[in-house]
Design a protein around this motif. Structure first.
Motif, PDB file in Angstrom:
ATOM      1  N   VAL A  31     -11.252  34.223  41.262  1.00  0.00           N
ATOM      2  CA  VAL A  31     -11.017  34.768  39.924  1.00  0.00           C
ATOM      3  C   VAL A  31     -12.321  35.390  39.432  1.00  0.00           C
ATOM      4  O   VAL A  31     -13.393  35.154  39.995  1.00  0.00           O
ATOM      5  N   SER A  32     -12.190  36.168  38.366  1.00  0.00           N
ATOM      6  CA  SER A  32     -13.362  36.710  37.677  1.00  0.00           C
ATOM      7  C   SER A  32     -13.191  36.416  36.190  1.00  0.00           C
ATOM      8  O   SER A  32     -12.112  35.978  35.763  1.00  0.00           O
ATOM      9  N   PRO A  33     -14.214  36.644  35.378  1.00  0.00           N
ATOM     10  CA  PRO A  33     -14.050  36.411  33.933  1.00  0.00           C
ATOM     11  C   PRO A  33     -12.931  37.236  33.308  1.00  0.00           C
ATOM     12  O   PRO A  33     -12.427  36.887  32.239  1.00  0.00           O
ATOM     13  N   ARG A  34     -12.531  38.332  33.992  1.00  0.00           N
ATOM     14  CA  ARG A  34     -11.479  39.197  33.435  1.00  0.00           C
ATOM     15  C   ARG A  34     -10.086  38.865  33.964  1.00  0.00           C
ATOM     16  O   ARG A  34      -9.096  39.441  33.505  1.00  0.00           O
ATOM     17  N   THR A  35      -9.985  37.968  34.935  1.00  0.00           N
ATOM     18  CA  THR A  35      -8.685  37.575  35.477  1.00  0.00           C
ATOM     19  C   THR A  35      -7.826  36.927  34.389  1.00  0.00           C
ATOM     20  O   THR A  35      -8.317  36.065  33.637  1.00  0.00           O
ATOM     21  N   THR A  36      -6.568  37.332  34.300  1.00  0.00           N
ATOM     22  CA  THR A  36      -5.680  36.750  33.293  1.00  0.00           C
ATOM     23  C   THR A  36      -4.466  36.108  33.951  1.00  0.00           C
ATOM     24  O   THR A  36      -4.012  36.543  35.022  1.00  0.00           O
ATOM     25  N   PHE A  37      -3.967  35.073  33.325  1.00  0.00           N
ATOM     26  CA  PHE A  37      -2.721  34.425  33.722  1.00  0.00           C
ATOM     27  C   PHE A  37      -1.875  34.260  32.473  1.00  0.00           C
ATOM     28  O   PHE A  37      -2.399  34.019  31.373  1.00  0.00           O
ATOM     29  N   TYR A  38      -0.574  34.348  32.659  1.00  0.00           N
ATOM     30  CA  TYR A  38       0.350  34.209  31.531  1.00  0.00           C
ATOM     31  C   TYR A  38       0.787  32.749  31.418  1.00  0.00           C
ATOM     32  O   TYR A  38       1.194  32.119  32.402  1.00  0.00           O
ATOM     33  N   CYS A  39       0.705  32.200  30.207  1.00  0.00           N
ATOM     34  CA  CYS A  39       1.075  30.797  29.961  1.00  0.00           C
ATOM     35  C   CYS A  39       2.311  30.755  29.068  1.00  0.00           C
ATOM     36  O   CYS A  39       2.218  31.025  27.859  1.00  0.00           O
ATOM     37  N   PRO A  40       3.490  30.398  29.628  1.00  0.00           N
ATOM     38  CA  PRO A  40       4.691  30.233  28.799  1.00  0.00           C
ATOM     39  C   PRO A  40       4.854  28.803  28.289  1.00  0.00           C
ATOM     40  O   PRO A  40       5.869  28.475  27.678  1.00  0.00           O
ATOM     41  N   GLY A  41       3.851  27.946  28.593  1.00  0.00           N
ATOM     42  CA  GLY A  41       3.936  26.547  28.183  1.00  0.00           C
ATOM     43  C   GLY A  41       4.160  25.607  29.345  1.00  0.00           C
ATOM     44  O   GLY A  41       4.168  24.386  29.170  1.00  0.00           O
ATOM     45  N   TYR A  42       4.359  26.180  30.552  1.00  0.00           N
ATOM     46  CA  TYR A  42       4.553  25.357  31.742  1.00  0.00           C
ATOM     47  C   TYR A  42       4.319  26.215  32.973  1.00  0.00           C
ATOM     48  O   TYR A  42       4.198  27.447  32.895  1.00  0.00           O
ATOM     49  N   MET A  43       4.290  25.549  34.144  1.00  0.00           N
ATOM     50  CA  MET A  43       4.160  26.260  35.416  1.00  0.00           C
ATOM     51  C   MET A  43       4.891  25.455  36.483  1.00  0.00           C
ATOM     52  O   MET A  43       4.809  24.220  36.509  1.00  0.00           O
ATOM     53  N   ILE A  44       5.623  26.133  37.334  1.00  0.00           N
ATOM     54  CA  ILE A  44       6.339  25.464  38.416  1.00  0.00           C
ATOM     55  C   ILE A  44       5.421  25.416  39.632  1.00  0.00           C
ATOM     56  O   ILE A  44       4.980  26.451  40.141  1.00  0.00           O
ATOM     57  N   VAL A  45       5.137  24.191  40.116  1.00  0.00           N
ATOM     58  CA  VAL A  45       4.286  23.993  41.290  1.00  0.00           C
ATOM     59  C   VAL A  45       5.016  23.055  42.247  1.00  0.00           C
ATOM     60  O   VAL A  45       5.339  21.917  41.884  1.00  0.00           O
ATOM     61  N   GLY A  46       5.301  23.543  43.452  1.00  0.00           N
ATOM     62  CA  GLY A  46       5.988  22.713  44.437  1.00  0.00           C
ATOM     63  C   GLY A  46       7.336  22.229  43.967  1.00  0.00           C
ATOM     64  O   GLY A  46       7.765  21.124  44.307  1.00  0.00           O
ATOM     65  N   GLY A  47       7.998  23.038  43.162  1.00  0.00           N
ATOM     66  CA  GLY A  47       9.319  22.679  42.663  1.00  0.00           C
ATOM     67  C   GLY A  47       9.299  21.781  41.448  1.00  0.00           C
ATOM     68  O   GLY A  47      10.358  21.411  40.922  1.00  0.00           O
ATOM     69  N   ASN A  48       8.103  21.433  40.966  1.00  0.00           N
ATOM     70  CA  ASN A  48       7.986  20.563  39.797  1.00  0.00           C
ATOM     71  C   ASN A  48       7.398  21.340  38.621  1.00  0.00           C
ATOM     72  O   ASN A  48       6.582  22.244  38.801  1.00  0.00           O
ATOM     73  N   ARG A  49       7.823  20.974  37.413  1.00  0.00           N
ATOM     74  CA  ARG A  49       7.328  21.629  36.214  1.00  0.00           C
ATOM     75  C   ARG A  49       6.058  20.911  35.723  1.00  0.00           C
ATOM     76  O   ARG A  49       6.082  19.727  35.432  1.00  0.00           O
ATOM     77  N   PHE A  50       4.975  21.665  35.657  1.00  0.00           N
ATOM     78  CA  PHE A  50       3.710  21.162  35.122  1.00  0.00           C
ATOM     79  C   PHE A  50       3.499  21.771  33.745  1.00  0.00           C
ATOM     80  O   PHE A  50       3.406  22.993  33.606  1.00  0.00           O
ATOM     81  N   ARG A  51       3.441  20.930  32.741  1.00  0.00           N
ATOM     82  CA  ARG A  51       3.374  21.386  31.362  1.00  0.00           C
ATOM     83  C   ARG A  51       1.962  21.787  30.957  1.00  0.00           C
ATOM     84  O   ARG A  51       0.983  21.251  31.441  1.00  0.00           O
ATOM     85  N   CYS A  52       1.883  22.744  30.030  1.00  0.00           N
ATOM     86  CA  CYS A  52       0.646  22.978  29.311  1.00  0.00           C
ATOM     87  C   CYS A  52       0.638  21.988  28.141  1.00  0.00           C
ATOM     88  O   CYS A  52       1.689  21.449  27.766  1.00  0.00           O
ATOM     89  N   ASN A  94      -0.938  35.532  27.471  1.00  0.00           N
ATOM     90  CA  ASN A  94      -1.952  35.987  28.435  1.00  0.00           C
ATOM     91  C   ASN A  94      -3.324  35.424  28.067  1.00  0.00           C
ATOM     92  O   ASN A  94      -3.766  35.536  26.925  1.00  0.00           O
ATOM     93  N   GLN A  95      -3.986  34.853  29.070  1.00  0.00           N
ATOM     94  CA  GLN A  95      -5.294  34.236  28.851  1.00  0.00           C
ATOM     95  C   GLN A  95      -6.281  34.673  29.936  1.00  0.00           C
ATOM     96  O   GLN A  95      -5.973  34.590  31.131  1.00  0.00           O
ATOM     97  N   ALA A  96      -7.452  35.119  29.498  1.00  0.00           N
ATOM     98  CA  ALA A  96      -8.571  35.313  30.411  1.00  0.00           C
ATOM     99  C   ALA A  96      -9.432  34.055  30.356  1.00  0.00           C
ATOM    100  O   ALA A  96      -9.155  33.130  29.595  1.00  0.00           O
ATOM    101  N   PHE A 152     -10.701  28.728  28.180  1.00  0.00           N
ATOM    102  CA  PHE A 152     -11.602  27.642  27.789  1.00  0.00           C
ATOM    103  C   PHE A 152     -11.413  27.299  26.314  1.00  0.00           C
ATOM    104  O   PHE A 152     -11.286  26.127  25.938  1.00  0.00           O
ATOM    105  N   ALA A 153     -11.421  28.312  25.469  1.00  0.00           N
ATOM    106  CA  ALA A 153     -11.313  28.084  24.026  1.00  0.00           C
ATOM    107  C   ALA A 153     -10.051  27.314  23.678  1.00  0.00           C
ATOM    108  O   ALA A 153     -10.061  26.413  22.833  1.00  0.00           O
ATOM    109  N   HIS A 154      -8.941  27.659  24.327  1.00  0.00           N
ATOM    110  CA  HIS A 154      -7.644  27.048  24.016  1.00  0.00           C
ATOM    111  C   HIS A 154      -7.299  25.897  24.954  1.00  0.00           C
ATOM    112  O   HIS A 154      -6.254  25.269  24.787  1.00  0.00           O
TER     113      HIS A 154
END
Length: 573
Positions: free
Chosen positions: A324-345, A353-355, A360-362
């Motif tokens: 990643v770089s400081p400008r890399t962004t990922f979209y956070c809908p409040g969760y993420m599916i990893v290995g078929g399981n839901r991992f919550r934010c 969208n978060q860089a 870090f701030a959030h």
């Protein structure tokens, strides 16, 4: 000729020995026999006072005062012990039978004294002295009594003393200890026992049949132990303990010049003065059986999941491996599916969208799940090792814990299970199998503040006025641009209007830091805050940990704000 000279020398030597034997056995025989029969020679043990423990401004954290003990020589006292205990009991306001039982229980050799009453008041000692004519074998002995003026505020830091156990006697006697000596059992008292310990002496006296002093036959003066000057600020130490109250947790503050610690607090605490005497030790059971474990120094022995403060490691692992770089962004809908399981934010609403800086701030979990999965468990594990998270920091306090950093190989060898992506996701946000100590968290944030200086923290600055502390660091090799990227994020944590650490702000001071709320298996999360100030030229770093303290951005950050304010007002920053 030579043989004759040798014979003459041998003869002269024999005659000298014979003359001394005649003098002792015949001429002075009655005198020494009288002393022996009446037991008129006493040897009084003089305990050497321990050295003082001082803070950085010479405030006394531990010292020794003069105390009085009522003691007895068994052979001289036994004929009238019953009557004597009645007299002494009346003076001290205690049951004479208790004194007599103590005498019977502890009776030892002819010249050993038995302590019947410890740390009695001065007027009681005077009253007993005045009646020694009626108390054969009794005496008032003095000894140094340890005192801790700051009580529970510095208990885990300074430690306490304890009597020698039976299993230790043989080993410790070879170092000059006696069975009645007390040792440092925790904290600085234990780590620096060999420096603090005084050298004991003795007084040989002749007394009459009633125990009254006739003359001194010889004396070996006791020697005081070495004084220690710590890096601690006693006022800060006391202020932080007030802030913690009875909340389980730890706060540690480090100056970033040499790595000296300004405060080492753990809560709940205990009163070390109770451990300093046999009388007080009867009350310490309340600490040993307390479910809140007040005797445990949570700062160096407590091992906990770090939660979101660990995200700095995840970010550096990904940045250094160009994932990643400081400008890399990922979209956070409040969760993420990893290995078929839901991992919550931590917020079900998500962050969008978060860089890196915004994440870090959030403290966006989804961003760091994604970042950690790109970096991989092996890269994260290597960064943990680089920051020393798998071993003790080397602080000069006893029994420091190592923490625990899981790895792919560890899980396979110990649990006989494969490492899954879900394990990496948990590790990326400081959860799962990972555990660290608050002192490790402090060293970690100090390394970020100084762009790669991993300190060995220390508490002792001077011994007997001679400076022994030195700057002991190990470099953490990270590209400067990546240090700056993480620091920018930590700046936003505290100083952004939406940063999770904005309650840590202190007026007129530029602070950077990271909050954490680590799941603990209970109803409330562990609360963390790590930070440093000022941002541009860091001078201090701190960790605040509250066991089951809730959100790090609230409870831990508020304490951090108060401590930073104090540091500014006291010209540390």
């Amino acid at each position: 000729m030579k043989a004759n000279r040798l014979s003459i020398i041998i003869l002269i030597g024999f005659l000298v020995i014979l003359a001394n034997l005649i003098r002792m056995q015949i001429i002075l025989g009655d005198y020494y026999r009288t002393l022996s029969e009446k037991n008129r020679i006493r040897v009084i043990y003089l305990e050497g006072p321990r050295g003082k423990i001082l803070d950085r401004r010479a405030n006394v954290l531990a010292s020794s005062r003069l105390s009085f003990n009522c003691s007895v020589v068994p052979r001289e006292a036994r004929s009238k012990i019953h009557e004597s205990c009645k007299i002494v009991g009346a003076i001290l306001g205690v049951d004479p039978e208790d004194l007599e039982k103590r005498y019977q229980k502890k009776k030892q050799g002819v010249f050993n004294t038995i302590i019947l009453a410890e740390d009695i008041r001065s007027f009681e000692a005077i009253a007993i002295e005045e009646k020694l004519d009626l108390l054969p074998g009794f005496m008032i002995e003095t000894r140094p009594q340890r005192e801790y003026p700051y009580g529970n505020a510095a208990a885990h830091l300074i430690g306490y003393l304890g009597p020698m156990g039976e299993s230790e006697i043989d080993d410790m006697e070879s170092y000059g200890y006696r069975q009645m000596d007390w040792l440092g059992r925790e904290g600085i008292e234990k780590t620096y026992e060999s420096y603090l310990r005084g050298q004991s002496g003795g007084l040989q006296i002749e007394v009459d049949s009633r125990g009254r002093l006739i003359r001194a036959l010889g004396v070996k003066e006791p020697q005081e132990g070495k004084d220690l000057e710590l890096t601690i600020d006693a006022k800060l130490q006391s202020r932080i303990q007030e802030l913690l109250k009875d909340q389980k947790g730890a706060v540690i503050v480090m100056e970033l010049g040499e790595g000296g610690l300004l405060a080492v607090n753990s809560s709940p605490s205990f009163d070390p003065n109770l451990f300093a005497s046999a009388k007080g030790r009867k009350e310490v059971g309340k600490y040993l059986h307390d479910s809140t474990a007040p005797m445990v120094n949570r700062g160096v022995r407590g091992q906990f999941p770090p939660g979101s403060i660990f995200k700095v490691i995840t970010a550096l692992a990904a940045l250094e491996n160009h994932k990643v770089s400081p400008r890399t962004t990922f979209y956070c809908p409040g969760y993420m599916i990893v290995g078929g399981n839901r991992f919550r934010c931590w917020t079900s609403q998500g962050h969008g969208n978060q860089a890196l800086s915004e994440a870090f701030a959030h403290s966006c979990d989804v961003f760091f799940y994604s970042t950690g999965l790109l970096a991989g468990v092996d890269a994260i594990y290597e960064k943990c090792l680089a920051f020393g998270l798998s071993k003790p920091t080397g602080i000069d306090l006893p029994s420091e814990k190592s923490g625990f950093v899981p790895s792919r190989n560890w899980k396979r060898e110990k649990l006989h299970r494969a490492w899954f992506e879900g394990d990496t996701a948990n590790l990326s946000i400081g959860q799962g199998y990972l555990q660290i100590t608050p002192i490790q968290a402090l060293v970690m944030i100090a390394a970020i503040a100084t762009s790669g200086e991993l300190f060995k923290p220390h508490l002792v600055n001077k011994i007997s006025g001679v400076k022994v502390a030195e700057r002991n660091i190990r470099p953490v090799m990270i590209a400067s641009r990546n240090w700056e990227a993480v620091k920018e994020g930590l700046d936003q944590v505290v100083n952004s209007n939406t940063g999770t650490g904005r309650l840590a702000r202190a007026e007129g001071l530029h602070i950077a830091g990271k909050t954490g709320s680590a799941e603990s298996g209970g109803d409330k999360t562990h609360a963390w805050f790590v930070g440093y100030a000022p941002l541009e030229h860091p001078k201090v770093a701190m960790v605040v940990f509250l066991e089951h303290g809730g959100h790090g951005g609230i409870s831990a950050a508020r304490i951090a704000s108060t401590v930073f304010t104090w540091l500014k007002e006291s010209a540390y920053v």
